[in-house]
Write an enzyme that holds these catalytic residues in place. Structure first.
Site, mmCIF file in Angstrom:
data_model
loop_
_atom_site.group_PDB
_atom_site.id
_atom_site.type_symbol
_atom_site.label_atom_id
_atom_site.label_comp_id
_atom_site.label_asym_id
_atom_site.label_seq_id
_atom_site.Cartn_x
_atom_site.Cartn_y
_atom_site.Cartn_z
ATOM 1 N N GLY A 40 27.492 -0.554 -53.963
ATOM 2 C CA GLY A 40 28.872 -0.703 -53.681
ATOM 3 C C GLY A 40 28.495 -2.634 -53.800
ATOM 4 O O GLY A 40 27.889 -3.236 -54.410
ATOM 5 N N GLY A 115 38.036 6.921 -59.293
ATOM 6 C CA GLY A 115 38.172 8.011 -58.803
ATOM 7 C C GLY A 115 39.880 7.644 -58.244
ATOM 8 O O GLY A 115 40.278 6.874 -58.928
ATOM 9 N N ALA A 177 35.077 -20.730 -42.623
ATOM 10 C CA ALA A 177 33.428 -21.005 -42.069
ATOM 11 C C ALA A 177 33.015 -19.939 -40.795
ATOM 12 O O ALA A 177 32.667 -19.628 -39.875
ATOM 13 C CB ALA A 177 33.356 -22.061 -40.682
ATOM 14 N N GLY A 178 33.376 -18.875 -42.137
ATOM 15 C CA GLY A 178 33.082 -17.204 -41.597
ATOM 16 C C GLY A 178 31.168 -16.680 -42.143
ATOM 17 O O GLY A 178 30.344 -17.885 -41.899
ATOM 18 N N HIS A 441 2.189 -10.794 -26.804
ATOM 19 C CA HIS A 441 2.031 -11.865 -26.743
ATOM 20 C C HIS A 441 1.440 -12.831 -28.125
ATOM 21 O O HIS A 441 0.706 -12.156 -27.744
ATOM 22 C CB HIS A 441 1.643 -12.575 -25.307
ATOM 23 C CG HIS A 441 1.313 -14.495 -25.375
ATOM 24 N ND1 HIS A 441 2.900 -15.056 -25.355
ATOM 25 C CD2 HIS A 441 0.474 -15.033 -25.190
ATOM 26 C CE1 HIS A 441 2.372 -16.813 -25.416
ATOM 27 N NE2 HIS A 441 1.058 -16.148 -25.432
HETATM 28 P P1 NAI Z 1 35.077 -14.131 -42.111
HETATM 29 O O1 NAI Z 1 36.116 -13.401 -41.455
HETATM 30 O O2 NAI Z 1 34.077 -13.820 -41.696
HETATM 31 O O3 NAI Z 1 35.219 -15.657 -42.104
HETATM 32 C C1 NAI Z 1 36.543 -16.322 -43.104
HETATM 33 C C2 NAI Z 1 36.373 -17.521 -42.245
HETATM 34 O O4 NAI Z 1 37.553 -18.653 -42.911
HETATM 35 C C3 NAI Z 1 37.290 -17.476 -41.074
HETATM 36 O O5 NAI Z 1 36.866 -18.768 -40.170
HETATM 37 C C4 NAI Z 1 38.815 -18.203 -40.481
HETATM 38 O O6 NAI Z 1 39.066 -19.083 -39.953
HETATM 39 C C5 NAI Z 1 38.992 -19.056 -42.214
HETATM 40 N N1 NAI Z 1 40.228 -19.063 -42.888
HETATM 41 C C6 NAI Z 1 40.897 -18.122 -42.986
HETATM 42 N N2 NAI Z 1 42.410 -18.805 -43.596
HETATM 43 C C7 NAI Z 1 41.944 -20.180 -44.057
HETATM 44 C C8 NAI Z 1 42.157 -21.406 -44.123
HETATM 45 N N3 NAI Z 1 43.695 -20.879 -45.740
HETATM 46 N N4 NAI Z 1 41.506 -21.979 -44.299
HETATM 47 C C9 NAI Z 1 39.873 -23.108 -43.778
HETATM 48 N N5 NAI Z 1 40.418 -21.756 -43.669
HETATM 49 C C10 NAI Z 1 40.371 -20.606 -43.232
HETATM 50 O O7 NAI Z 1 35.009 -13.679 -43.720
HETATM 51 P P2 NAI Z 1 33.800 -13.941 -44.413
HETATM 52 O O8 NAI Z 1 33.095 -15.219 -44.032
HETATM 53 O O9 NAI Z 1 34.984 -14.836 -45.693
HETATM 54 O O10 NAI Z 1 33.318 -12.490 -44.493
HETATM 55 C C11 NAI Z 1 33.383 -11.158 -44.647
HETATM 56 C C12 NAI Z 1 32.955 -10.131 -44.572
HETATM 57 O O11 NAI Z 1 32.202 -9.925 -44.688
HETATM 58 C C13 NAI Z 1 33.323 -10.330 -42.980
HETATM 59 O O12 NAI Z 1 33.675 -9.282 -41.935
HETATM 60 C C14 NAI Z 1 31.836 -10.687 -42.569
HETATM 61 O O13 NAI Z 1 31.504 -10.192 -41.300
HETATM 62 C C15 NAI Z 1 31.508 -9.720 -43.616
HETATM 63 N N6 NAI Z 1 30.116 -10.405 -44.566
HETATM 64 C C16 NAI Z 1 29.329 -9.963 -43.212
HETATM 65 C C17 NAI Z 1 27.684 -10.620 -43.511
HETATM 66 C C18 NAI Z 1 26.407 -9.968 -42.765
HETATM 67 O O14 NAI Z 1 26.857 -9.134 -41.941
HETATM 68 N N7 NAI Z 1 25.900 -10.846 -42.595
HETATM 69 C C19 NAI Z 1 27.319 -11.446 -44.668
HETATM 70 C C20 NAI Z 1 28.731 -11.715 -45.789
HETATM 71 C C21 NAI Z 1 29.683 -10.815 -45.047
#
Ligand code: NAI
Length: 462
Positions: A40, A115, A177-178, A441
């Protein structure tokens, strides 16, 4: 008689883990996957390739920043981008082939193709229709792009395109900034790009414990990443030299432009259910596009289940895996269960950030009396020895019972450290239980114990 006991649609972490568990429990199992390889998004264009690039660029950063401090002198390495990408590709292939091997070992059938579900108990793959007693939808998610941002996966990219850029950009604008924005932003910042992150909210990583998020932002800024917070993105376009982003600052409505070689759109993901035929089947959906399920992952159609990013909850590979195992156990007549209170989250930057359970903000809002035990990695000998003393462990425990309610770590190996707290929480442990556990440690995990000690009579090295 049905051809299979279970057909799982989707071969990502939710689907393939579920299939292996189903087979282990004696169910005749098939997985439908249309990509050329199993695994995936996570293995092909997500978690795994991004970790390969994070690893390579972390090593580069170490050479530049820390080698001479340790007396390791000499020429700095140059980056062969094509070779770095082929290293990443090798990591992907090693992992996806591993799943193929596990399928063979467990006698899971891979039905190659996309599918759909023409009727309950039936899955169509290409021209063939297969029958199953139960069907599990594990089709995952896809990037949620923004209106006015024409993604071409070359110059204006999602996380998928960001893993295969033609060249290292000199400048990159990241929208959001996610987790994806900060991980991929870190990769390119370490490769020398000027990275600017444009975020709609006033903080980075919404949902993260605010104290950790603030510290995280400061550390990333020190690494050269710029942040424009409180900015509503208006649109983007390709230009002769790259791309241009337009945004409005929310505080004064002023409009601004930002030019960059590459724009990365990282504004979240949405469930991927197109083409399954759910509407015709009458499957109940939630307003945000997820499939509605009950606590046993059952949809409103008999024999049809769904797990992972396609249903509610955090879009995390390990959450999908847990649901995959739980649904397999339910289908085999056992008692599958997922404890949603103990699902860790990790950001694989340097330092790593990891969390589990409640944030301080959530506890404040709930009105629950709590205490905080905090310990800085400045007091951890091992972290200091490797120049990773920026950061801290924050443990939250019930004020009366001392039961652990949450933990938030920013620091070295945070993504691994968090799991001792996960185990402790699964066992309903108190902070004192952690504090009384001998920790070797010198290890980073001593910082977790010190935070637990800080919930009681006090940390030793603070
Ligand atoms: P996210 O939901 O973590 O962050 C998206 C960010 O974009 C938020 O801060 C939001 O406020 C901002 N945003 C939304 N619309 C906007 C706009 N129009 N202008 C400016 N900022 C805006 O989503 P992300 O980083 O795309 O990740 C997607 C998914 O994949 C999440 O659920 C994440 O948890 C998962 N993921 C997890 C990882 C990990 O566990 N290490 C690694 C990569 C992804």
């Amino acid at each position: 008689m049905a051809e299979f006991d279970v057909i799982i649609i989707g071969g990502g972490p939710g689907g393939y883990v579920s299939a292996i568990r189903c087979a282990q429990l004696g169910l005749k199992t098939a997985v439908v996957e249309g990509r050329d390889s199993l695994g995936g998004t996570c293995l092909n264009v997500g978690c795994i390739p991004s970790k390969a690039l994070l690893n390579a660029t972390h090593q580069l950063h170490e050479v530049h920043e820390n080698f001479e401090k340790m007396g390791l002198m000499g020429a700095h390495p140059t980056v062969d981008w094509a070779k770095m990408l082929s290293y990443k590709q090798g990591v992907i292939e090693g992992n996806t082939k591993g799943i193929e091997f596990l399928f063979k070992k467990n006698k899971v059938t891979w039905l190659k193709g996309w599918g759909s579900i023409p009727a309950p108990g039936q899955v169509k793959v290409g021209e063939e229709v297969h029958s199953a007693k139960n069907i599990v939808i594990a089709t995952g998610s896809e990037p949620a792009t923004l209106p006015g941002i024409p993604v071409d996966e070359e110059v204006i990219v999602t996380s998928t395109g960001a893993l295969t850029l033609g060249a290292i950009p000199k400048s990159m604008v990241v929208i959001g900034a996610g987790v994806i924005g900060l991980e991929m932003g870190s990769v390119y910042a370490r490769l020398g790009a000027q990275v600017t992150v444009v975020e709609y909210l006033d903080t980075i990583t919404p949902g993260m414990d605010a104290e950790v998020a603030k510290s995280f932002q400061k550390i990333l800024q020190k690494q050269g990443i710029k942040f424009i917070l409180g900015a509503a993105v208006q649109g983007a376009e390709r230009t002769k030299s790259g791309a241009k982003l337009t945004y409005k600052l929310r505080k004064d409505e002023s409009s601004h432009d930002l030019a960059a070689d590459v724009i990365l759109v990282a504004t979240g993901r949405k469930p991927y259910t197109a083409g399954l035929g759910l509407e015709a089947l009458g499957v109940e959906m939630l307003p945000r596009g997820q499939i509605k399920t009950d606590s046993h992952f059952a949809t409103n159609i008999k024999g049809l289940y769904a797990i992972g990013d396609a249903i509610v909850g955090p879009m995390l590979a390990h959450k999908a895996e847990d649901e995959g195992m739980a649904v397999a156990e339910i289908l085999a007549g056992k008692h599958g269960h997922v404890n949603y209170n103990v699902i860790p989250g990790v950001v694989y930057t340097t330092p790593e950030v990891a969390s589990v359970g409640a944030t301080e903000e959530q506890l404040k809002e709930s009105g629950r009396a709590y205490k905080v035990g905090k310990f800085s990695f400045m007091g951890n000998g091992r972290a200091k020895a490797v120049f990773q003393a920026d950061g801290f462990v924050k443990l939250l425990a019930d004020k009366e019972t001392d039961r652990i309610l949450g933990c938030h770590i920013i620091g070295p190996a945070a993504g691994d450290l968090i799991h001792e707290v996960c185990v402790a929480m699964e066992f309903g442990a108190s902070a004192q239980d952690l504090a009384l556990t001998c920790h070797a440690h010198p290890t980073y995990s001593e910082a977790v114990r010190e935070a637990a000690l800080a919930c009681g009579d006090g940390a030793i090295h603070a």
